[in-house]
Design a protein around this motif. Structure first.
Motif, PDB file in Angstrom:
ATOM      1  N   ALA A 169      13.884   8.423   4.778  1.00 32.12           N
ATOM      2  CA  ALA A 169      14.825   7.685   3.928  1.00 32.12           C
ATOM      3  C   ALA A 169      14.476   7.847   2.445  1.00 32.12           C
ATOM      4  O   ALA A 169      14.958   7.092   1.595  1.00 32.12           O
ATOM      5  N   LEU A 170      13.629   8.836   2.162  1.00 31.28           N
ATOM      6  CA  LEU A 170      13.203   9.132   0.789  1.00 31.28           C
ATOM      7  C   LEU A 170      12.468   7.963   0.146  1.00 31.28           C
ATOM      8  O   LEU A 170      12.558   7.740  -1.072  1.00 31.28           O
ATOM      9  N   GLU A 171      11.726   7.229   0.960  1.00 29.48           N
ATOM     10  CA  GLU A 171      10.861   6.158   0.437  1.00 29.48           C
ATOM     11  C   GLU A 171       9.425   6.672   0.486  1.00 29.48           C
ATOM     12  O   GLU A 171       8.895   6.973   1.559  1.00 29.48           O
ATOM     13  N   LEU A 172       8.798   6.760  -0.653  1.00 27.49           N
ATOM     14  CA  LEU A 172       7.475   7.361  -0.742  1.00 27.49           C
ATOM     15  C   LEU A 172       6.412   6.468  -0.106  1.00 27.49           C
ATOM     16  O   LEU A 172       6.473   5.236  -0.225  1.00 27.49           O
ATOM     17  N   PRO A 173       5.429   7.070   0.572  1.00 27.74           N
ATOM     18  CA  PRO A 173       4.402   6.280   1.260  1.00 27.74           C
ATOM     19  C   PRO A 173       3.689   5.280   0.362  1.00 27.74           C
ATOM     20  O   PRO A 173       3.474   4.136   0.760  1.00 27.74           O
ATOM     21  N   ALA A 174       3.322   5.681  -0.851  1.00 24.42           N
ATOM     22  CA  ALA A 174       2.588   4.769  -1.733  1.00 24.42           C
ATOM     23  C   ALA A 174       3.420   3.544  -2.077  1.00 24.42           C
ATOM     24  O   ALA A 174       2.902   2.426  -2.170  1.00 24.42           O
ATOM     25  N   GLU A 175       4.726   3.738  -2.256  1.00 24.04           N
ATOM     26  CA  GLU A 175       5.606   2.614  -2.569  1.00 24.04           C
ATOM     27  C   GLU A 175       5.797   1.718  -1.351  1.00 24.04           C
ATOM     28  O   GLU A 175       5.849   0.483  -1.472  1.00 24.04           O
ATOM     29  N   THR A 176       5.891   2.323  -0.165  1.00 26.13           N
ATOM     30  CA  THR A 176       5.978   1.540   1.072  1.00 26.13           C
ATOM     31  C   THR A 176       4.741   0.662   1.237  1.00 26.13           C
ATOM     32  O   THR A 176       4.834  -0.519   1.562  1.00 26.13           O
ATOM     33  N   ARG A 178       2.689  -0.352  -1.169  1.00 23.45           N
ATOM     34  CA  ARG A 178       2.640  -1.362  -2.236  1.00 23.45           C
ATOM     35  C   ARG A 178       3.528  -2.557  -1.911  1.00 23.45           C
ATOM     36  O   ARG A 178       3.123  -3.708  -2.075  1.00 23.45           O
ATOM     37  N   ARG A 179       4.744  -2.283  -1.442  1.00 19.47           N
ATOM     38  CA  ARG A 179       5.693  -3.370  -1.194  1.00 19.47           C
ATOM     39  C   ARG A 179       5.299  -4.234   0.006  1.00 19.47           C
ATOM     40  O   ARG A 179       5.546  -5.438   0.020  1.00 19.47           O
ATOM     41  N   THR A 180       4.714  -3.618   1.008  1.00 20.57           N
ATOM     42  CA  THR A 180       4.467  -4.348   2.257  1.00 20.57           C
ATOM     43  C   THR A 180       3.074  -4.950   2.373  1.00 20.57           C
ATOM     44  O   THR A 180       2.861  -5.849   3.190  1.00 20.57           O
ATOM     45  N   ALA A 181       2.112  -4.485   1.573  1.00 22.05           N
ATOM     46  CA  ALA A 181       0.694  -4.811   1.784  1.00 22.05           C
ATOM     47  C   ALA A 181       0.413  -6.292   2.051  1.00 22.05           C
ATOM     48  O   ALA A 181      -0.320  -6.621   3.005  1.00 22.05           O
ATOM     49  N   PRO A 182       0.967  -7.239   1.281  1.00 18.13           N
ATOM     50  CA  PRO A 182       0.629  -8.650   1.532  1.00 18.13           C
ATOM     51  C   PRO A 182       1.129  -9.176   2.874  1.00 18.13           C
ATOM     52  O   PRO A 182       0.637 -10.199   3.347  1.00 18.13           O
ATOM     53  N   LEU A 183       2.105  -8.483   3.475  1.00 19.42           N
ATOM     54  CA  LEU A 183       2.739  -8.975   4.698  1.00 19.42           C
ATOM     55  C   LEU A 183       2.287  -8.231   5.959  1.00 19.42           C
ATOM     56  O   LEU A 183       2.737  -8.544   7.056  1.00 19.42           O
ATOM     57  N   VAL A 184       1.398  -7.265   5.791  1.00 20.07           N
ATOM     58  CA  VAL A 184       1.007  -6.420   6.924  1.00 20.07           C
ATOM     59  C   VAL A 184       0.171  -7.202   7.938  1.00 20.07           C
ATOM     60  O   VAL A 184      -0.755  -7.934   7.581  1.00 20.07           O
ATOM     61  N   LYS A 185       0.502  -7.010   9.217  1.00 24.70           N
ATOM     62  CA  LYS A 185      -0.234  -7.623  10.332  1.00 24.70           C
ATOM     63  C   LYS A 185      -0.808  -6.572  11.277  1.00 24.70           C
ATOM     64  O   LYS A 185      -1.632  -6.901  12.141  1.00 24.70           O
ATOM     65  N   ASN A 186      -0.352  -5.327  11.154  1.00 21.56           N
ATOM     66  CA  ASN A 186      -0.776  -4.250  12.058  1.00 21.56           C
ATOM     67  C   ASN A 186      -0.577  -2.933  11.319  1.00 21.56           C
ATOM     68  O   ASN A 186       0.327  -2.824  10.486  1.00 21.56           O
ATOM     69  N   MET A 187      -1.418  -1.940  11.607  1.00 21.24           N
ATOM     70  CA  MET A 187      -1.312  -0.639  10.954  1.00 21.24           C
ATOM     71  C   MET A 187      -1.249   0.463  11.994  1.00 21.24           C
ATOM     72  O   MET A 187      -2.034   0.463  12.952  1.00 21.24           O
ATOM     73  N   HIS A 188      -0.323   1.396  11.814  1.00 19.13           N
ATOM     74  CA  HIS A 188      -0.286   2.609  12.619  1.00 19.13           C
ATOM     75  C   HIS A 188      -0.873   3.745  11.793  1.00 19.13           C
ATOM     76  O   HIS A 188      -0.374   4.035  10.696  1.00 19.13           O
ATOM     77  N   ILE A 189      -1.918   4.338  12.302  1.00 20.11           N
ATOM     78  CA  ILE A 189      -2.636   5.377  11.566  1.00 20.11           C
ATOM     79  C   ILE A 189      -2.142   6.736  12.057  1.00 20.11           C
ATOM     80  O   ILE A 189      -2.434   7.161  13.171  1.00 20.11           O
ATOM     81  N   LYS A 190      -1.395   7.409  11.204  1.00 22.33           N
ATOM     82  CA  LYS A 190      -0.756   8.679  11.564  1.00 22.33           C
ATOM     83  C   LYS A 190      -0.665   9.528  10.314  1.00 22.33           C
ATOM     84  O   LYS A 190       0.176   9.277   9.448  1.00 22.33           O
ATOM     85  N   ASP A 191      -1.541  10.503  10.182  1.00 21.33           N
ATOM     86  CA  ASP A 191      -1.467  11.422   9.053  1.00 21.33           C
ATOM     87  C   ASP A 191      -0.335  12.413   9.317  1.00 21.33           C
ATOM     88  O   ASP A 191       0.088  12.605  10.453  1.00 21.33           O
ATOM     89  N   PHE A 192       0.144  13.071   8.264  1.00 21.87           N
ATOM     90  CA  PHE A 192       1.353  13.871   8.407  1.00 21.87           C
ATOM     91  C   PHE A 192       1.395  14.942   7.329  1.00 21.87           C
ATOM     92  O   PHE A 192       0.733  14.846   6.285  1.00 21.87           O
TER      93      PHE A 192
END
Length: 268
Positions: A169-176, A178-192
């Motif tokens: 959706a053309l949303e850059l990972p760093a911006e994703t 930044r916006r979500t960090a305070p609300l994160v409860k789980n992380m999926h670790i997947k390099d690409f």
């Protein structure tokens, strides 16, 4: 609090996929998880779990306990009925986190409808001590997801962060991140990474072993602080088909072992 490394059923995707001559079972996934010294398996987008009887869920819980492996769950959709079913499964397996996604195959709510669904569903999750984590992905803008979680305002509702998903959706990972960090409860670790398709016409976006691609893992961890906040890190892959099942499944296992080893080296 501490962050646990876990595996997802997506770490074994091609091994339980219909292309496998003998698809492996959840119990076999538990065995493979334990063999790597990993203590958590996220049963994610694995529809068979919905057909398990109470007795079969009890057997799976006992099997995991005997191997030293606990569980998380993952599904798609936010309708109250669907989330109520997954809460039942969560309670049967002693699961404390259910990852979900905005849409399912049969439901595409508006943001307002999704908010109402989650306000209804999350009450029972709060009472049971189970958290819902909505995953970042390309079908829903990151800001829409952030606004929804913020509006519901429950300690048992947050975000499952997978920045690779939002690239489509053309949303850059760093911006994703930044916006979500305070609300994160789980992380999926997947390099690409991106690679040119045959003939140099277009690109393929797919996984690579952790540390070999475009994922700024250390920047993500600095923003989210999983160790401090007790946020588990679940290993996933987007492994492309390698021509035959045996080759693909063998590479899948090598990648999983590599990512787990890399995550452990980062934690030292």
């Amino acid at each position: 609090m501490s962050s646990t490394i876990g595996l997802s059923t997506y770490s074994f995707f091609w091994q339980w996929h219909e292309t496998a001559p003998q698809p492996i079972t959840l119990e076999q996934m538990v065995d493979k998880t334990a063999a790597l010294g990993v203590t958590l398996l996220q049963i994610c987008d694995y529809p068979l779990i919905e057909s398990y009887t109470a007795a079969k869920l009890s057997e799976l819980k006992a099997y995991g306990a005997a191997k030293g492996v606990s569980f998380e769950l993952g599904t798609r959709g936010v309708t109250p009925e669907h989330l109520a079913r997954y809460l039942e499964i969560a309670q049967a397996l002693d699961v404390t986190l259910v990852r979900s996604m905005f849409y399912s195959a049969t439901s595409r709510p508006t943001p307002a409808e999704a908010e109402q669904f989650l306000r209804t569903a999350v009450q029972a999750y709060e009472a049971s001590g189970v958290t819902i984590a909505l995953e970042t992905y390309e079908q829903v803008p990151v800001q829409t997801l952030v606004d929804l979680v913020t509006a519901v305002d429950s300690p048992n509702l947050g975000i499952c962060l997978d920045p690779a998903n939002c690239l489509a959706a053309l949303e850059l990972p760093a911006e994703t991140v930044r916006r979500t960090a305070p609300l994160v409860k789980n992380m999926h670790i997947k390099d690409f990474s991106f690679s040119r398709k045959d003939g140099w016409v277009g690109f393929t976006l797919a996984s690579v072993p952790l540390g070999e691609g475009l994922l700024d893992y250390h920047g993500m961890v600095a923003a989210v602080r999983p160790e401090e906040r007790g946020i588990n890190q679940i290993v996933e892959h987007w492994l492309t088909w390698q021509g035959d099942s045996a080759t693909t499944c063998a590479l899948e296992d090598r990648w999983t072992a590599s990512v787990v080893e890399t995550l452990r080296s980062y934690a030292k």
